[in-house]
Motif scaffolding. Structure first.
Motif, PDB file in Angstrom:
ATOM      1  N   LYS A   1      41.166  49.483  41.657  1.00  0.00           N
ATOM      2  CA  LYS A   1      40.616  49.395  40.303  1.00  0.00           C
ATOM      3  C   LYS A   1      39.752  48.140  40.125  1.00  0.00           C
ATOM      4  O   LYS A   1      38.760  48.172  39.405  1.00  0.00           O
ATOM      5  CB  LYS A   1      41.729  49.405  39.251  1.00  0.00           C
ATOM      6  CG  LYS A   1      42.506  50.706  39.214  1.00  0.00           C
ATOM      7  CD  LYS A   1      41.631  51.846  38.765  1.00  0.00           C
ATOM      8  CE  LYS A   1      42.442  53.125  38.702  1.00  0.00           C
ATOM      9  NZ  LYS A   1      41.618  54.276  38.413  1.00  0.00           N
ATOM     10  N   ALA A   2      40.128  47.044  40.773  1.00  0.00           N
ATOM     11  CA  ALA A   2      39.336  45.814  40.653  1.00  0.00           C
ATOM     12  C   ALA A   2      37.939  46.035  41.229  1.00  0.00           C
ATOM     13  O   ALA A   2      36.945  45.601  40.649  1.00  0.00           O
ATOM     14  CB  ALA A   2      40.033  44.647  41.351  1.00  0.00           C
ATOM     15  N   GLY A   3      37.852  46.712  42.358  1.00  0.00           N
ATOM     16  CA  GLY A   3      36.549  46.995  42.966  1.00  0.00           C
ATOM     17  C   GLY A   3      35.705  47.910  42.101  1.00  0.00           C
ATOM     18  O   GLY A   3      34.492  47.719  41.980  1.00  0.00           O
ATOM     19  N   GLU A   4      36.339  48.899  41.484  1.00  0.00           N
ATOM     20  CA  GLU A   4      35.599  49.798  40.586  1.00  0.00           C
ATOM     21  C   GLU A   4      35.044  49.022  39.401  1.00  0.00           C
ATOM     22  O   GLU A   4      33.895  49.216  38.997  1.00  0.00           O
ATOM     23  CB  GLU A   4      36.516  50.910  40.087  1.00  0.00           C
ATOM     24  CG  GLU A   4      36.897  51.928  41.145  1.00  0.00           C
ATOM     25  CD  GLU A   4      37.915  52.933  40.635  1.00  0.00           C
ATOM     26  OE1 GLU A   4      37.954  53.194  39.416  1.00  0.00           O
ATOM     27  OE2 GLU A   4      38.671  53.468  41.460  1.00  0.00           O
TER      28      GLU A   4
ATOM     29  N   VAL B   1      43.462  37.199  32.163  1.00  0.00           N
ATOM     30  CA  VAL B   1      43.536  38.113  33.299  1.00  0.00           C
ATOM     31  C   VAL B   1      42.150  38.200  33.932  1.00  0.00           C
ATOM     32  O   VAL B   1      41.139  38.264  33.230  1.00  0.00           O
ATOM     33  CB  VAL B   1      44.069  39.512  32.893  1.00  0.00           C
ATOM     34  CG1 VAL B   1      43.125  40.249  31.967  1.00  0.00           C
ATOM     35  CG2 VAL B   1      44.420  40.348  34.114  1.00  0.00           C
ATOM     36  N   SER B   2      42.122  38.140  35.250  1.00  0.00           N
ATOM     37  CA  SER B   2      40.863  38.213  35.987  1.00  0.00           C
ATOM     38  C   SER B   2      40.907  39.391  36.947  1.00  0.00           C
ATOM     39  O   SER B   2      41.988  39.915  37.258  1.00  0.00           O
ATOM     40  CB  SER B   2      40.626  36.924  36.772  1.00  0.00           C
ATOM     41  OG  SER B   2      41.533  36.843  37.862  1.00  0.00           O
TER      42      SER B   2
ATOM     43  N   VAL C   1      47.730  42.197  42.382  1.00  0.00           N
ATOM     44  CA  VAL C   1      48.926  42.969  42.008  1.00  0.00           C
ATOM     45  C   VAL C   1      48.754  44.472  42.084  1.00  0.00           C
ATOM     46  O   VAL C   1      49.729  45.206  42.060  1.00  0.00           O
ATOM     47  CB  VAL C   1      49.423  42.601  40.587  1.00  0.00           C
ATOM     48  CG1 VAL C   1      49.765  41.136  40.501  1.00  0.00           C
ATOM     49  CG2 VAL C   1      48.436  43.008  39.525  1.00  0.00           C
ATOM     50  N   ASP C   2      47.514  44.927  42.158  1.00  0.00           N
ATOM     51  CA  ASP C   2      47.266  46.361  42.056  1.00  0.00           C
ATOM     52  C   ASP C   2      46.370  46.805  43.208  1.00  0.00           C
ATOM     53  O   ASP C   2      45.173  46.606  43.164  1.00  0.00           O
ATOM     54  CB  ASP C   2      46.605  46.664  40.710  1.00  0.00           C
ATOM     55  CG  ASP C   2      46.521  48.137  40.405  1.00  0.00           C
ATOM     56  OD1 ASP C   2      47.382  48.895  40.880  1.00  0.00           O
ATOM     57  OD2 ASP C   2      45.592  48.529  39.679  1.00  0.00           O
TER      58      ASP C   2
ATOM     59  N   GLU D   1      52.005  41.614  33.501  1.00  0.00           N
ATOM     60  CA  GLU D   1      52.504  41.535  34.868  1.00  0.00           C
ATOM     61  C   GLU D   1      51.456  40.985  35.841  1.00  0.00           C
ATOM     62  O   GLU D   1      51.790  40.625  36.965  1.00  0.00           O
ATOM     63  CB  GLU D   1      52.973  42.909  35.324  1.00  0.00           C
ATOM     64  CG  GLU D   1      54.129  43.458  34.500  1.00  0.00           C
ATOM     65  CD  GLU D   1      54.460  44.888  34.859  1.00  0.00           C
ATOM     66  OE1 GLU D   1      54.938  45.107  35.992  1.00  0.00           O
ATOM     67  OE2 GLU D   1      54.220  45.775  34.018  1.00  0.00           O
ATOM     68  N   ALA D   2      50.209  40.923  35.410  1.00  0.00           N
ATOM     69  CA  ALA D   2      49.124  40.471  36.287  1.00  0.00           C
ATOM     70  C   ALA D   2      48.470  39.178  35.818  1.00  0.00           C
ATOM     71  O   ALA D   2      47.879  38.456  36.615  1.00  0.00           O
ATOM     72  CB  ALA D   2      48.058  41.554  36.393  1.00  0.00           C
TER      73      ALA D   2
END
Length: 144
Positions: free
Chosen positions: A125-128, A112-113, A120-121, A5-6
């Motif tokens: 979580k991307a920052g973590e 996926v990057s 999308v989220d 989905e991402a």
């Protein structure tokens, strides 16, 4: 949410027999810093702009050097049906910003990057993951 989905489904795959100049031109045309490297329908490596600079140019290899001579062969990947949060945590742990996405037959279906995840989220979580990636070292680090 699932990786599928991402992810970005349209991915150019470089050949290990292409020159690093050809790979660099493709990266420039795609505005991308990484390309999966394939042999027929199998993923055999990843090449980054950093691989070209550090393992290629800095080691005296010219533009006609082959992708196989500078690519990373220890490819980390994820499955399209995996949980996105799990994959994002893993990206932080193994210190990569992008992962090739394969199906259960291990055929490349996308990439996926962290940017994809951030879009999308919205749960951070991307920052973590980026915090983990920004630590010195890591699987794709040039300082072995």
């Amino acid at each position: 949410m699932r990786v599928s989905e991402a992810m970005t489904p349209d991915v150019y795959v470089a050949s290990a027999n292409e020159t690093i100049q050809e790979a660099a031109r493709m990266m420039a045309g795609l505005d991308a810093g990484v390309l999966p490297v394939g042999d027929h329908d199998r993923l055999v490596g990843m090449i980054t702009d950093r691989d070209i600079a550090i393992r290629g140019v800095a080691e005296g290899k010219g533009p006609d050097a082959k992708v196989r001579d500078v690519m990373t062969v220890d490819v980390k990947y994820c499955f399209e049906d995996q949980d996105l949060d799990e994959v994002t945590r893993n990206m932080g742990d193994i210190q990569v910003r992008r992962l090739p996405v394969v199906d259960r037959s291990k055929r490349l279906v996308g990439i996926v990057s962290l940017g994809d995840v951030a879009i999308v989220d919205g749960n951070g979580k991307a920052g973590e993951a980026l915090s983990g990636i920004s630590r010195p070292g890591g699987k794709h680090s040039q300082t072995r």
